[in-house]
Design an enzyme around this catalytic site. Structure first.
Site, PDB file in Angstrom:
ATOM      1  N   LYS A  10       0.847  -1.198   0.000  1.00  0.00           N
ATOM      2  CA  LYS A  10       0.000   0.000   0.000  1.00  0.00           C
ATOM      3  C   LYS A  10       0.880   1.245   0.000  1.00  0.00           C
ATOM      4  CE  LYS A  10      -3.631   2.309   2.687  1.00  0.00           C
ATOM      5  NZ  LYS A  10      -4.725   2.130   3.673  1.00  0.00           N
ATOM      6  N   ASP A  27     -13.367   4.746  10.175  1.00  0.00           N
ATOM      7  CA  ASP A  27     -13.803   4.690   8.772  1.00  0.00           C
ATOM      8  C   ASP A  27     -14.330   3.277   8.504  1.00  0.00           C
ATOM      9  OD1 ASP A  27     -14.282   5.783   6.292  1.00  0.00           O
ATOM     10  OD2 ASP A  27     -12.216   5.588   5.575  1.00  0.00           O
TER      11      ASP A  27
END
Ligand code: ADP
Ligand code: MG
Length: 380
Positions: free
Chosen positions: A123, A228
């Site tokens: 990532k 989130d």
């Protein structure tokens, strides 16, 4: 979405790496690094630095920009990717590169492979703007001005993600196994499952609903809120077990905004189940139900990742979790921007603390990579 362009990893020389690292060091305090400062930091013989800088621009690892009062070089996304991937490769954490599998809000995701050929997930965090003109300026602990630049934000984002993922994984939470990180890159286990966004039907909706709510409560009892918690950051294995991803915005349950984000996470799950699976339940957790059983939030600060409260605030602000600066900060900001119109001082070699500090850091960075590559040559 394509392949990660890593051909430069192969043909860049030791000197290229040194110059690139010099620009990175210079960017800790300056948006643009003038050629002579880059040369002074890189400390290379015979003034070949100019040619190397030009080549690095040609390959788009650096960009040359005109500032208000002086011109200079900055790292591009590709240049920063290169530095991180080079470090991860030298450490043996990555050995080959594959395709992009996702674009998140704040990242690019690739499949790469480790030395055994096992596919793993890379990532690359991408926060803030690479263009310096609109970058906010802040003061750090010691009252020194520093930039909330993309380099700084992307790096803390990755560090924070790795720190939380490690603490969660160690406690048996259903998260990918963290593998390594460097600068703005995180390596982790590749989840064998489906993103919840792609799932339209569940075998047992009440079971998955309970699993998710229990996960939110378990996080809360450990002292943290994901912040989130929605279908973009949840994956489901073939056996229907949820895996949670994406951690840079996590927050302590002791934070003043904690209750708001806890409830928002809970509401996200309720909404998702109502909308996608036609399932509603009056049974859902409240912030006041939480019982502190662990201090995961405090642990991530003590484990030597080196992020300060200030860095946390800068990052949570970037993720929209906390309010923007106060008026006083804005005043300081204006002052600071004026400050930075002045070119970085170019003092004779060894006469400046700043320059010495840059060189010390540069030697740390490159000495590691140089020992590694000579070892590689010897062993074959
Ligand atoms: P962002 O912070 O940009 O939202 P995420 O961490 O949520 O990034 O990742 C974006 C997407 O990439 C996810 O929705 C998921 O599809 C995929 N992804 C991320 N991490 C993994 C992983 N470890 N294994 C498999 N897929 C992943
Ligand atoms: Mg995400």
């Amino acid at each position: 979405m394509g392949k990660l362009n890593v051909t430069v990893l192969r043909y860049l020389s030791k000197e290229d790496f040194r110059v690139l690292t010099a620009i990175e060091m210079g960017m800790k305090n300056h948006e643009l690094v003038p050629g002579p400062l880059a040369a002074a930091i890189a400390n290379l013989k015979a003034g070949g630095v100019h040619k190397l800088l030009k080549e690095l621009c040609k390959h788009k690892l650096l960009a040359y920009e005109r500032g208000k009062k002086y011109d200079g070089y900055r790292l591009t996304n590709t240049g920063y990717d290169y530095l991180a991937l080079k470090s991860l490769t030298l450490r043996g954490s990555v050995s080959s590169f594959g395709n992009q599998i996702g674009i998140g809000k704040e990242s690019n995701i690739y499949v790469v492979a480790d030395e055994e050929g096992t596919p793993i997930c890379l990532k690359l965090h991408r926060l803030g703007r690479t263009c310096f003109r609109n970058v906010k300026s802040k003061r750090d602990y010691h009252g020194r001005r520093h930039k909330t630049s993309w380099l700084y934000l992307s790096r803390i984002s990755a560090t924070r993600e790795f720190a939380y993922m490690s603490a969660l994984y160690d406690r048996g939470f259903p998260v990918p196994k963290p593998i390594d990180f460097n600068r703005h890159c995180v390596l982790m286990e590749l989840v064998n499952g489906w993103p919840m966004t792609q799932i339209q039907e569940l075998v047992d909706p009440p079971q998955v609903y309970d699993d998710l709510m229990n996960l939110i409560v378990r996080l809360g009892n450990s002292g943290v809120i994901h912040g989130d918690f929605n279908e973009f950051n949840l994956m489901l294995t073939d056996s229907g077990k949820p895996i949670l991803i994406d951690f840079p915005q996590m927050m302590s349950t002791s934070h003043e905004n904690a209750e708001f984000f806890f409830e928002r996470d809970v509401t996200c799950v309720r909404e998702m189940f109502r909308r996608k699976f036609g399932y509603e339940s009056e049974d859902y957790p409240k912030f006041s139900d939480l019982v502190r059983e662990d201090d995961l939030d405090a642990e991530v600060h003590c484990t030597g990742y080196g992020f300060t409260k200030e860095m946390e605030e800068d990052l949570l602000q970037e993720y929209g979790m906390i309010q923007q600066d106060t008026e006083q900060d804005e005043e300081e900001e204006e002052e600071a921007v004026v400050d930075d119109d002045e070119p970085p001082a170019l003092v004779p070699a060894n006469a400046s603390d700043e320059l010495n500090e840059y060189r010390r850091q540069l030697e740390n960075e490159v000495s590691y990579s140089e020992t590694k590559s000579s070892q590689e040559k010897k062993s074959g």
